[in-house]
Design a protein around this motif. Structure first.
Motif, PDB file in Angstrom:
ATOM      1  N   HIS A   1       0.843  -1.191   0.000  1.00 18.48           N
ATOM      2  CA  HIS A   1       0.000   0.000   0.000  1.00 18.48           C
ATOM      3  C   HIS A   1       0.880   1.242   0.000  1.00 18.48           C
ATOM      4  O   HIS A   1       1.920   1.271   0.654  1.00 18.48           O
ATOM      5  CB  HIS A   1      -0.903   0.018   1.246  1.00 18.48           C
ATOM      6  CG  HIS A   1      -1.898  -1.103   1.254  1.00 18.48           C
ATOM      7  ND1 HIS A   1      -3.170  -0.967   0.765  1.00 18.48           N
ATOM      8  CD2 HIS A   1      -1.796  -2.387   1.676  1.00 18.48           C
ATOM      9  CE1 HIS A   1      -3.813  -2.111   0.893  1.00 18.48           C
ATOM     10  NE2 HIS A   1      -3.003  -2.995   1.446  1.00 18.48           N
TER      11      HIS A   1
ATOM     12  N   PHE B   1     -15.741   3.991   0.473  1.00 16.60           N
ATOM     13  CA  PHE B   1     -14.540   3.256   0.862  1.00 16.60           C
ATOM     14  C   PHE B   1     -14.843   1.776   1.074  1.00 16.60           C
ATOM     15  O   PHE B   1     -14.131   0.910   0.582  1.00 16.60           O
ATOM     16  CB  PHE B   1     -13.962   3.859   2.141  1.00 16.60           C
ATOM     17  CG  PHE B   1     -12.819   3.075   2.700  1.00 16.60           C
ATOM     18  CD1 PHE B   1     -11.574   3.129   2.093  1.00 16.60           C
ATOM     19  CD2 PHE B   1     -12.988   2.266   3.811  1.00 16.60           C
ATOM     20  CE1 PHE B   1     -10.518   2.397   2.596  1.00 16.60           C
ATOM     21  CE2 PHE B   1     -11.932   1.535   4.316  1.00 16.60           C
ATOM     22  CZ  PHE B   1     -10.702   1.596   3.706  1.00 16.60           C
TER      23      PHE B   1
ATOM     24  N   LYS C   1     -15.348  -0.151  -2.050  1.00 16.11           N
ATOM     25  CA  LYS C   1     -14.087  -0.354  -2.756  1.00 16.11           C
ATOM     26  C   LYS C   1     -13.299  -1.501  -2.139  1.00 16.11           C
ATOM     27  O   LYS C   1     -12.740  -2.318  -2.842  1.00 16.11           O
ATOM     28  CB  LYS C   1     -13.234   0.921  -2.722  1.00 16.11           C
ATOM     29  CG  LYS C   1     -13.423   1.757  -3.976  1.00 16.11           C
ATOM     30  CD  LYS C   1     -12.611   3.026  -3.946  1.00 16.11           C
ATOM     31  CE  LYS C   1     -13.282   4.027  -3.068  1.00 16.11           C
ATOM     32  NZ  LYS C   1     -12.835   5.401  -3.268  1.00 16.11           N
TER      33      LYS C   1
ATOM     34  N   HIS D   1      -3.276   4.673  -2.756  1.00 15.13           N
ATOM     35  CA  HIS D   1      -4.420   5.369  -2.161  1.00 15.13           C
ATOM     36  C   HIS D   1      -4.277   6.863  -2.447  1.00 15.13           C
ATOM     37  O   HIS D   1      -3.284   7.467  -2.034  1.00 15.13           O
ATOM     38  CB  HIS D   1      -4.461   5.140  -0.650  1.00 15.13           C
ATOM     39  CG  HIS D   1      -4.595   3.694  -0.279  1.00 15.13           C
ATOM     40  ND1 HIS D   1      -5.746   3.163   0.252  1.00 15.13           N
ATOM     41  CD2 HIS D   1      -3.717   2.668  -0.396  1.00 15.13           C
ATOM     42  CE1 HIS D   1      -5.573   1.867   0.455  1.00 15.13           C
ATOM     43  NE2 HIS D   1      -4.351   1.542   0.083  1.00 15.13           N
TER      44      HIS D   1
ATOM     45  N   SER E   1     -10.655  11.914  -3.633  1.00 12.98           N
ATOM     46  CA  SER E   1      -9.820  11.475  -2.510  1.00 12.98           C
ATOM     47  C   SER E   1     -10.347  10.123  -2.037  1.00 12.98           C
ATOM     48  O   SER E   1     -11.560   9.928  -1.963  1.00 12.98           O
ATOM     49  CB  SER E   1      -9.932  12.503  -1.374  1.00 12.98           C
ATOM     50  OG  SER E   1      -8.861  12.357  -0.488  1.00 12.98           O
ATOM     51  N   GLY E   2      -9.443   9.193  -1.744  1.00 10.31           N
ATOM     52  CA  GLY E   2      -9.872   7.862  -1.296  1.00 10.31           C
ATOM     53  C   GLY E   2      -9.879   6.833  -2.410  1.00 10.31           C
ATOM     54  O   GLY E   2     -10.025   5.642  -2.151  1.00 10.31           O
ATOM     55  N   LYS E   3      -9.723   7.309  -3.646  1.00  7.45           N
ATOM     56  CA  LYS E   3      -9.679   6.350  -4.760  1.00  7.45           C
ATOM     57  C   LYS E   3      -8.438   5.478  -4.640  1.00  7.45           C
ATOM     58  O   LYS E   3      -7.379   5.944  -4.223  1.00  7.45           O
ATOM     59  CB  LYS E   3      -9.672   7.091  -6.099  1.00  7.45           C
ATOM     60  CG  LYS E   3      -9.839   6.143  -7.301  1.00  7.45           C
ATOM     61  CD  LYS E   3      -9.917   6.894  -8.610  1.00  7.45           C
ATOM     62  CE  LYS E   3      -9.959   5.964  -9.804  1.00  7.45           C
ATOM     63  NZ  LYS E   3     -11.214   5.201  -9.911  1.00  7.45           N
ATOM     64  N   ILE E   4      -8.589   4.214  -4.979  1.00  9.02           N
ATOM     65  CA  ILE E   4      -7.460   3.291  -4.931  1.00  9.02           C
ATOM     66  C   ILE E   4      -7.090   2.881  -6.350  1.00  9.02           C
ATOM     67  O   ILE E   4      -7.918   2.368  -7.093  1.00  9.02           O
ATOM     68  CB  ILE E   4      -7.793   2.040  -4.077  1.00  9.02           C
ATOM     69  CG1 ILE E   4      -8.085   2.460  -2.627  1.00  9.02           C
ATOM     70  CG2 ILE E   4      -6.651   1.039  -4.125  1.00  9.02           C
ATOM     71  CD1 ILE E   4      -8.690   1.369  -1.781  1.00  9.02           C
TER      72      ILE E   4
ATOM     73  N   ARG F   1      -4.856   0.459  -8.625  1.00  7.64           N
ATOM     74  CA  ARG F   1      -4.185  -0.827  -8.454  1.00  7.64           C
ATOM     75  C   ARG F   1      -3.127  -1.014  -9.539  1.00  7.64           C
ATOM     76  O   ARG F   1      -3.447  -1.016 -10.725  1.00  7.64           O
ATOM     77  CB  ARG F   1      -5.217  -1.952  -8.534  1.00  7.64           C
ATOM     78  CG  ARG F   1      -4.620  -3.339  -8.330  1.00  7.64           C
ATOM     79  CD  ARG F   1      -5.640  -4.402  -8.682  1.00  7.64           C
ATOM     80  NE  ARG F   1      -6.702  -4.504  -7.697  1.00  7.64           N
ATOM     81  CZ  ARG F   1      -6.699  -5.399  -6.700  1.00  7.64           C
ATOM     82  NH1 ARG F   1      -5.708  -6.243  -6.580  1.00  7.64           N
ATOM     83  NH2 ARG F   1      -7.695  -5.427  -5.853  1.00  7.64           N
TER      84      ARG F   1
ATOM     85  N   ASN G   1      -4.927  10.617  -1.895  1.00  4.97           N
ATOM     86  CA  ASN G   1      -5.329  11.565  -0.852  1.00  4.97           C
ATOM     87  C   ASN G   1      -5.199  12.970  -1.421  1.00  4.97           C
ATOM     88  O   ASN G   1      -4.128  13.363  -1.865  1.00  4.97           O
ATOM     89  CB  ASN G   1      -4.399  11.462   0.361  1.00  4.97           C
ATOM     90  CG  ASN G   1      -4.439  10.091   1.009  1.00  4.97           C
ATOM     91  OD1 ASN G   1      -5.301   9.805   1.827  1.00  4.97           O
ATOM     92  ND2 ASN G   1      -3.515   9.220   0.615  1.00  4.97           N
TER      93      ASN G   1
ATOM     94  N   ASP H   1       0.439   5.609   0.099  1.00  7.76           N
ATOM     95  CA  ASP H   1      -0.394   6.801   0.202  1.00  7.76           C
ATOM     96  C   ASP H   1       0.144   7.879  -0.712  1.00  7.76           C
ATOM     97  O   ASP H   1       1.253   8.377  -0.512  1.00  7.76           O
ATOM     98  CB  ASP H   1      -0.400   7.315   1.658  1.00  7.76           C
ATOM     99  CG  ASP H   1      -1.545   6.713   2.454  1.00  7.76           C
ATOM    100  OD1 ASP H   1      -2.666   6.638   1.915  1.00  7.76           O
ATOM    101  OD2 ASP H   1      -1.315   6.307   3.615  1.00  7.76           O
TER     102      ASP H   1
END
Ligand SMILES: [Zn+2]
Length: 274
Positions: free
Chosen positions: A168, A265, A268, A228, A203-206, A208, A230, A170
């Motif tokens: 992960h 969230f 997701k 992630h 904001s908060g989109k992931i 991959r 932010n 940020d």
């Protein structure tokens, strides 16, 4: 030869039949970075291990003639009974020290620092233990060396977090970058990767990045890198900036209006594991 004498008592743990003494195991810890874990690494580690001293010689135990066991035949009222027990002279090793060089202990061993090369496969996990056969302490005589047990310790990474084989990250972007879109460079465990952040990202989109994680220790594929997003909200504004945002506060483009693709969230997370 002179010197020496006596057997190797106190090794413990006797089985039946022919037995070879095994040297004791050594334990060390190896600290690895995520990059080393992701790519696999060969580590050269200095280890203090007991080795047979140069010039040491061993002889066959006279009591048991090398068998390590002593068989007794007794006449009892039930007839002749045969019992065997570990040889007390050599402690079951079948050998005793013959010539002991200066500095060697009662078993003819000396402690020496040795550099051991340890191949660590990609994908190891914190707390895992690897075994390097025969690189523990030597045993006396014709015994077999113990093993070197290597405990893996994973060092914290300054911007990546591991979760199984996934990583992960940020990513912080400015409001302007979120609005206008941007291109960002990310330091992954296998090098730099450039990613595109679409205009209008929430904001908060992931995001991959497939196979940019840690390889499976079992050899089946690789984990992903989950980025992630932010959006960084400024904490101080100039007068003009404040006026701009005050004006925009009433604009319909600035009014939150989440669509299905701007999932919550929890949705997701559910998606990620389905
Ligand atoms: Zn013996």
């Amino acid at each position: 030869g002179g010197g020496g004498g006596g057997g190797f008592g106190g090794f413990g743990g006797f089985g039946g039949g022919q037995r070879r003494v095994k040297g004791s195991n050594l334990r060390i810890r190896v600290k690895l970075t995520l990059e080393e874990i992701a790519n696999g690494v060969e580590k050269k580690i200095k280890v203090k291990r007991k080795k047979q001293a140069a010039g040491v010689t061993y002889k066959t135990c006279e009591t048991c003639k090398g068998a390590g066991q002593v068989t007794r035949v007794q006449n009892t009222i039930l007839g002749r009974m045969q019992t065997s027990a570990p040889c007390s002279t050599c402690g079951g090793a079948g050998q005793s020290i013959d010539k002991r060089p200066d500095g060697a202990d009662a078993q003819g061993l000396v402690v020496e620092e040795e550099t051991v090369s340890i191949k660590i496969p990609a994908g190891v996990v914190d707390g895992m233990q690897l075994k390097v056969q025969g690189r523990g302490n030597d045993a006396p005589g014709n015994g077999i060396s113990g093993d070197l047990l290597v405990a893996i310790e994973e060092l914290d990474h300054d911007h990546l977090q591991r979760e199984g084989d996934n990583l992960h990250y940020d990513l912080y972007i400015s409001i302007s970058e979120a609005v206008l879109g941007s291109s960002k460079e990310i330091d992954t465990v296998t090098g730099k990767v450039r990613i595109k952040v679409e205009a209008g990202v929430q904001s908060g989109k992931i995001l991959r990045l497939r196979s940019k994680g840690i390889p499976s220790i079992n050899g089946y594929g690789k984990g992903d890198l989950l980025v992630h997003v932010n959006v960084w909200t400024p904490k101080t504004l100039t007068k003009e900036q404040k006026q701009f945002f005050e004006k925009m506060a009433k604009d319909e483009n600035f009014t939150p209006n989440p669509e299905k693709e701007d999932k919550s969230f929890f949705e997701k997370v559910k998606d990620m594991f389905s």
